[in-house]
Design a protein around this motif. Sequence first.
Motif, mmCIF file in Angstrom:
data_model
loop_
_atom_site.group_PDB
_atom_site.id
_atom_site.type_symbol
_atom_site.label_atom_id
_atom_site.label_comp_id
_atom_site.label_asym_id
_atom_site.label_seq_id
_atom_site.Cartn_x
_atom_site.Cartn_y
_atom_site.Cartn_z
ATOM 1 N N ALA A 55 0.837 -1.208 0.000
ATOM 2 C CA ALA A 55 0.000 0.000 0.000
ATOM 3 C C ALA A 55 0.869 1.255 0.000
ATOM 4 N N VAL A 56 1.999 1.201 0.716
ATOM 5 C CA VAL A 56 2.897 2.363 0.770
ATOM 6 C C VAL A 56 3.485 2.637 -0.614
ATOM 7 N N LEU A 57 3.965 1.583 -1.279
ATOM 8 C CA LEU A 57 4.601 1.796 -2.586
ATOM 9 C C LEU A 57 3.568 2.166 -3.649
ATOM 10 N N ASN A 58 2.354 1.610 -3.552
ATOM 11 C CA ASN A 58 1.292 2.031 -4.471
ATOM 12 C C ASN A 58 0.987 3.509 -4.281
ATOM 13 N N PHE A 59 1.019 3.935 -3.011
ATOM 14 C CA PHE A 59 0.795 5.360 -2.724
ATOM 15 C C PHE A 59 1.870 6.211 -3.395
ATOM 16 N N TYR A 60 3.150 5.824 -3.224
ATOM 17 C CA TYR A 60 4.215 6.653 -3.825
ATOM 18 C C TYR A 60 4.112 6.669 -5.344
ATOM 19 N N ASP A 61 3.650 5.555 -5.913
ATOM 20 C CA ASP A 61 3.522 5.488 -7.369
ATOM 21 C C ASP A 61 2.346 6.328 -7.863
ATOM 22 N N SER A 62 1.208 6.238 -7.177
ATOM 23 C CA SER A 62 0.019 6.858 -7.777
ATOM 24 C C SER A 62 -0.965 7.480 -6.797
#
Lengths: 264, 348
Positions: free
Chosen positions: B289-296
């Motif tokens: 969820a953290v990396l999805n947040f940084y991506d989009s």
Amino acid sequence: MKIIKFTFALLLCATISSCSSDDDTENLTGKLGNIIIKFDNGVDDQDFIFGTSYNTSSGESYKLETLKYLISNIRIKDNNGDTFMYPSEKNVFIIDEADGNNAGEIWVTLNDIAAANYTEITFGIGIDQDRYALGADGQGDFLAKAEEEGMMWSWATGFRFTRLDGTYSSDTVTDEALNIHMGSVGTAVDNYREVTLSLPNMAIVREDKTPELHVKADIAKLFDGTTSVSFDEGYSQVHVDETTTGVIANNAMDMFMVHHVHND
Amino acid sequence: MKKIFLLASALMFWLGCAKSEIQENYVPIPLEVEQPSNFPDIVYNLDNNLVTEAGFELGKRLFYDGKLSANGAIPCAFCHEQAFAFTHHGHTVSHGVNGGIGTRNAQPLQNLAYQSEFMWDGAASHLDFQPIIPLTSELEMGETLTNVIDKLSLDIYYQEQFKKAFEDGEINSENMLKALSQFMLMLVSSNSKYDKYVREEDNVMLTQIELDGFETFQNKCASCHATDLFTDQSYRNNGLSINPKLNDEGRYSIFENPNDKYKFKVPSLRNVEKSFPYMHDGRFATLEAVLNFYDSGLVNNGNVDPTLLRNDNTYGITLNEYEKESIIAFLKTLTDNEFLTDERFSEY
């Protein structure tokens, strides 16, 4: 001789005290306690936050300003298989995200629960036809509350079971209105659903022990549950249509899980 | 019977006397605060607070003692559990005395000796002062320093242990805070798989996916999560949507400098696998969820860190699926099981 008597007395003491602290003989008949149910809304592996954009599996995104649903007919089953039904007239609740505490939890406290060790909870999402047929009878101030919270249409149409207001975006539109106001449609369409959830650990209710059931509700499941839906394709405005309301009602059954039980 | 009773009382009397006659003097046996070769230098001034065996033991006892809270049931360790890198397992925000619920996610306690400011907003600029914040917070421990000292003064363990730990032997807030610092200074996590790899110890190697993740991490994350502490210790606004319920303005609340709006301290990533959920309000339950947040998922809340601005004028760090997967594989090499299970830090 005195010493022998003394030793005997001492042994007796030890035996008595060990017996009296034994839980097996605990008599729970007629004893009452409380349960707290904490509803915690989320989206997949994120906490739910108003105004934050979330994605669906169909590549659309949505942001909400309102998130409410009705819970009713809560009953719990203990480890002997006995079911305790919370009194009907009190057994309907509006779970409104706006009422959440800092942790985003909406607390429902059930009082005067039979003391027991509970292993399972069942509740309805929405209002069943029997309760609807009662009209105002025995509903206390719930009607006024539902009206105030925007959880009712006109009486002939009935209650809104889930209410989500916000906007959605897709490949074709940006920030279009999103309103999911679904319930049963009078007596014509029955969208009341029930879910039964097993508790990962027992909820121990005693006069002095109030367990807390942490219920997680995954809002994403409303749009990506048993059926995945697209806002662009008829699900941005869900009100009284028999098909779309039924799909959302069934998806709502996938939303809930008891994440853990916190005993005192 | 009478004789036995007399003998027993005499024995007890003698034992009692003997115990009180042993002088509990200050015996400083120094403990070394580790300086791992791949870490920045220690910034805590150890000359002002020599870490000793007795001081560390005292600090540990205080850390696990509910007396530091108003209802006797919320020790520091309540929200800082060792197995989760001293965070509050699974809690977005934490609950304290009388059902109070805080507004921020409990941070890990590790490698504090090498950092100069603490808390998500840097409200504590010295480690010794940090415990005052949770201790006096109405939502957390709900106590006052004076009241805690009064409670400790009545306790026979503390009466003896403060004498062993400090030269002046006083039970006062200075010594209590110093003892807590001594315990916290020793909480060093420096023996993860990653550490052994970079220090070339025990022939530890990273797998291909971990190495790929490490490379992407260095290119896309390490400007903020810098050094082997994995934080540059700065305050940044990373473009999280504002939670209207909490409306937490971050570091802005310290100096009310408009440039600080929504800025929070860049967190260390050590033991990040265990310290979920993530962000200052714990909104993300998983690293995915953290990396999805940084991506989009970034939103322009008016003050987003300029390093996060992409060429197309949106905010974020573009990551493909393999980059996300491999970064997570790399982040898991920062899990330090020796630290998470170190008995020196355990309650029992």
